[in-house]
Design an enzyme around this catalytic site. Structure first.
Site, short mmCIF file in Angstrom:
data_model
loop_
_atom_site.label_atom_id
_atom_site.label_comp_id
_atom_site.label_asym_id
_atom_site.label_seq_id
_atom_site.Cartn_x
_atom_site.Cartn_y
_atom_site.Cartn_z
N SER A 253 -8.02 0.68 1.65
CA SER A 253 -7.86 1.83 0.76
C SER A 253 -6.74 1.55 -0.23
CB SER A 253 -7.54 3.08 1.58
OG SER A 253 -6.22 2.97 2.07
N LYS A 254 -6.53 2.52 -1.08
CA LYS A 254 -5.52 2.41 -2.14
C LYS A 254 -4.18 1.88 -1.64
CE LYS A 254 -6.29 2.41 -5.67
NZ LYS A 254 -6.68 1.40 -6.13
N ARG A 255 -3.82 2.29 -0.42
CA ARG A 255 -2.54 1.86 0.13
C ARG A 255 -2.40 0.34 0.16
NH1 ARG A 255 -2.17 2.25 5.33
NH2 ARG A 255 -4.39 2.62 5.63
N HIS A 256 -3.55 -0.33 0.25
CA HIS A 256 -3.53 -1.79 0.37
C HIS A 256 -3.51 -2.50 -0.98
CE1 HIS A 256 -5.44 -0.43 4.22
NE2 HIS A 256 -4.53 -1.26 4.68
N GLY A 257 -3.54 -1.73 -2.06
CA GLY A 257 -3.56 -2.36 -3.38
C GLY A 257 -4.90 -2.12 -4.05
#
Ligand code: GLU
Length: 479
Positions: A253-257
């Site tokens: 998800s977004k948290r991972h880039g």
């Protein structure tokens, strides 16, 4: 065409996610291997979550990676419409048919009643579920209430005992006790179907032969199986494809880039590399072979080699494939690709000449800009301290640069070899490590410590543009 028909069924709720591309890729490969058809169906029944432009992003992203399909909202086909919101009468008629046969029933429970029901269940520590309040209404009475226009939903009458099971092509046999499944809503009060109803009707009516979709839909599968059963339809083979996970094992998800195709594109990943890498997130050919183009994948990819465990996202591995793909580009193609990532104002013939110098050094095409900017602008900004090697003084560095300027001024021919020998000669005479002098010149001429090979860069820059840069650097150190 064979009877193989597979589909990808995105909900247009945002940009194209990299995990959806992987799922679509596997569908595409399977379709191609079987001379079958790939269908694009837009699942937009959750109207509140729609995002304008999402379908364009899906089209652009898939086209960019080289996935094509045979039927869809913009290409048409024999099984349209391909957008669920344009198929409402179909779902309504099918839901009515289930009510008629007793497999489903109208439910008139108000929002307030459902909310207080849930509250009480929670207070008792139960998992919230519909309490089947309307299930026992007398059908004729319920039909009358429907006929008077009373607000209602249609719910599936889920059997109370037993199990529902599937032999998933990836996950094997999966069973769910019916006790755990509530009487799900099939048709909402606004006449829109739920995903659960629409997906089954569409897969059936569109003659989808195999359902391959992301693992996150596995919990929905028992509900679908019950809908198939209610209609008396055959269940096509299903494969749930392992999630694409972040490095921490959580769903990517977004948290991972970056997670959207357009982000990878903007950063300068090549579609071929992305496809090569994505194919391997969740699938392994069981050999050492790791570099594939899409044609090769069509030859060798196999569903029975798809792994159950989620594939970890590994940016280094993606970079590795990106590097391989960049290095394999023929010169013209390399220039064409780089050109997308640098300002249109950059001189194209200089770019053509410079491209080979960075082919080995780019991680992404986006790197081209910083690596080559020194050729296209004479305004360099850098910290003069970068000019000075460790254990050297500013003044002696200024002298070394002045000596290098002489080499550049008189190098004949003005070629990499001559420059290289000349600069090494200066380093020797001054008792400098050659690497230190090269670095000082590199910073002076490019403003950066990471650049294409130095002497080739000087040749491209030309004698007349190199000399003032060296002189300016020496001056900077003397003030
Ligand atoms: N509409 C679902 C999605 O957005 C697809 C579910 C399916 O493939 O059955 O991913």
């Amino acid at each position: 065409m064979s009877s193989v028909r597979v589909r990808f069924a995105p909900s247009p709720t945002g940009s194209l996610h990299i995990g959806s591309v992987r799922t679509t890729l596997y569908n595409y490969l399977f379709a191609k291997q079987n001379q079958g058809a790939l269908v694009l169906r837009v699942e937009d029944t959750d109207q509140e979550r729609l995002v304008a432009g999402a379908l364009d992003s899906i089209y652009d992203g898939l086209r960019w990676v080289g996935i094509t399909w045979d039927e869809g909202p913009r290409e048409g086909g024999a099984f349209g419409p391909y957008v669920q919101s344009e198929r409402l009468p179909l779902y309504q008629a099918h839901a009515a048919q289930l009510v008629q046969g007793g497999a489903a029933y109208p439910c008139f429970c108000s929002k307030e009643r459902l909310a207080s029901m849930r509250q009480q269940q929670q207070a008792r520590g139960e998992i919230t579920h519909y309490d089947r309040h309307c299930r026992s209404l007398e059908p004729a009475r319920a039909a009358e209430r429907v006929a008077t226009g009373e607000a209602h939903v249609i719910r599936l009458r889920v059997p109370e005992e037993g199990i529902v099971a599937i032999d998933d092509l990836v996950f094997g046999r999966v069973e769910w006790p019916l006790r755990a499944i509530e009487d799900q809503v099939l048709l909402k009060s606004d006449g829109f179907p739920t995903y659960q109803l629409a997906v089954v009707i569409d897969d059936h009516l569109m003659k989808i032969s195999h359902v391959f979709r992301g693992e996150e839909w596995l919990p929905s599968t028992p509900k679908h199986l019950l809908v198939y059963e209610a209609f008396g339809w055959d269940v096509p083979p299903h494969a749930h494809l392992p999630n694409v996970l972040g490095a921490d094992g959580k769903k990517l998800s977004k948290r991972h880039g970056a997670t959207f195709v357009e982000e990878f594109r903007a950063q300068g990943y090549l579609p071929e590399a992305l496809i090569n890498y994505l194919a391997l997130v969740g699938w392994s050919p069981g050999t050492e072979e790791e570099v594939f183009d899409i044609a090769r994948l069509i030859q060798i990819w196999r569903m029975d080699q798809v792994q159950r465990a989620g594939g970890r996202w590994d940016r280094d591995r993606l970079d590795h494939f990106n590097g391989i793909t960049i290095r394999a580009l023929a010169h013209d193609e390399l220039v064409r690709r780089i050109a997308e990532y640098v300002p249109a104002s950059w001189d194209r013939s200089l770019l053509r000449a410079a491209a080979p110098l960075i082919q080995e050094r780019m991680r992404t095409l986006g790197d081209a800009h910083d690596l080559l900017a020194f050729l296209f602008s004479d305004e360099l900004t850098y910290d003069p301290a970068l000019l000075v090697p460790k254990k050297r003084e500013r003044a002696e560095t200024a002298t070394a640069l002045a000596r290098a300027t002489v080499v550049v001024r008189y190098a004949d021919p003005f070629e990499a070899g001559t420059l290289e020998r000349g600069i090494r000669g200066v380093a020797d005479e001054l008792g400098w490590k050659a690497g230190d002098l090269f670095m000082a010149i590199r910073v002076a001429v490019t403003g950066r410590t990471v650049t294409p090979p130095l002497t080739e860069s000087l040749v491209l820059l030309g004698r007349d543009r190199t000399i003032p840069r060296l002189e300016r650097a020496a001056n900077l150190l003397e003030v």
